[in-house]
Design an enzyme around this catalytic site. Structure first.
Site, PDB file in Angstrom:
ATOM      1  CG  HIS A  12     -10.936 -15.470   6.652  1.00 49.32           C
ATOM      2  ND1 HIS A  12     -12.103 -15.729   5.980  1.00 49.32           N
ATOM      3  CD2 HIS A  12     -11.199 -15.718   7.952  1.00 49.32           C
ATOM      4  CE1 HIS A  12     -13.034 -16.111   6.842  1.00 49.32           C
ATOM      5  NE2 HIS A  12     -12.508 -16.108   8.051  1.00 49.32           N
TER       6      HIS A  12
ATOM      7  CG  ASP B 233     -12.448 -15.685   2.579  1.00 53.74           C
ATOM      8  OD1 ASP B 233     -11.438 -16.347   2.892  1.00 53.74           O
ATOM      9  OD2 ASP B 233     -13.248 -15.233   3.409  1.00 53.74           O
TER      10      ASP B 233
ATOM     11  N   GLY C 162     -15.680 -18.556  13.701  1.00 45.07           N
ATOM     12  CA  GLY C 162     -15.454 -19.999  13.736  1.00 45.07           C
ATOM     13  C   GLY C 162     -16.291 -20.761  12.726  1.00 45.07           C
TER      14      GLY C 162
ATOM     15  CB  SER D 294     -14.647 -18.534   8.753  1.00 42.48           C
ATOM     16  OG  SER D 294     -15.104 -17.225   8.755  1.00 42.48           O
TER      17      SER D 294
ATOM     18  CB  SER E 149     -16.592 -15.114   3.136  1.00 48.14           C
ATOM     19  OG  SER E 149     -15.657 -14.066   3.166  1.00 48.14           O
TER      20      SER E 149
END
Ligand code: TYR
Length: 183
Positions: free
Chosen positions: A29, A57, A137, A139, A154
């Site tokens: 993402h 993801d 952030g 992620s 994720s």
């Protein structure tokens, strides 16, 4: 590249997952194939080579020669280097720790596997649920158990002040999908 360090795609900050031959893996993402990636110093790193979200993801970014990381401090101090020796999957109940560019280093346990997570953009499958907190952030950042890579951050709920739960995308599926090896 260093797991947990920040990178930027447009105005979005995410975190590096794991170094692989040719670049690094991260969350899907965070960017689509073809998008440019800039490093902590805003210089060009490379481009998203492949990305899958929702459904999965995960993504990987190539890193051109001439770009290297300097450990970066985003207000809460650097995370000590963690050596990663492989990617053997930790069982439910195992201790896991996470590195990310917003909240740095946090630990907890593997709570469940093969979970479906429903994001506003769609469902993501075969995710691993943990008791580790995370925030925006973080992620794409790395989850490890001992010296074994587990997955990339994720999403989830909560924050690192009051606590929360975070799902990660297992890393072996990413390595298999793109034919990558940890570096
Ligand atoms: N999805 C967030 C990102 O894109 C990371 C995150 C993870 C946010 C867990 C909140 C949360 O509870 O950076």
């Amino acid at each position: 590249t260093v797991g947990g360090d920040p990178y930027y795609t447009g105005n979005v900050r995410c975190s590096i997952g794991f170094s692989v031959h040719g670049g690094f893996v991260t969350a899907g993402h965070c960017g689509r194939a073809g998008q440019q990636v800039r490093g902590w110093d805003n210089s060009y790193i490379g481009d998203f080579q492949g990305s899958s979200f929702p459904g999965d993801d995960y993504a990987w970014v190539n890193v051109g020669s001439g770009w290297w990381t300097v450990p970066v401090v985003l207000g809460w101090g650097t995370v000590p280097d963690q050596l990663v020796r492989g990617s053997n999957e930790a069982p439910v109940g195992a201790s896991v720790c996470r590195s990310g560019s917003t909240t740095r280093w946090h630990c907890g346990r593997v709570l469940a596997k093969n979970e479906t997570v429903n994001y506003s953009q769609g469902a993501v499958h075969q995710m691993t649920k943990t008791s580790v907190c995370a925030q925006g952030g973080d992620s794409g950042g790395s989850f490890i158990s001992g010296d074994q890579a587990q997955g990339v951050t994720s999403g989830g709920w909560g924050n690192c002040s009051s606590g929360g739960e975070t799902w990660y995308q297992p890393v072996n599926e990413i390595l298999n999908r793109y034919g990558l090896r940890l570096h």
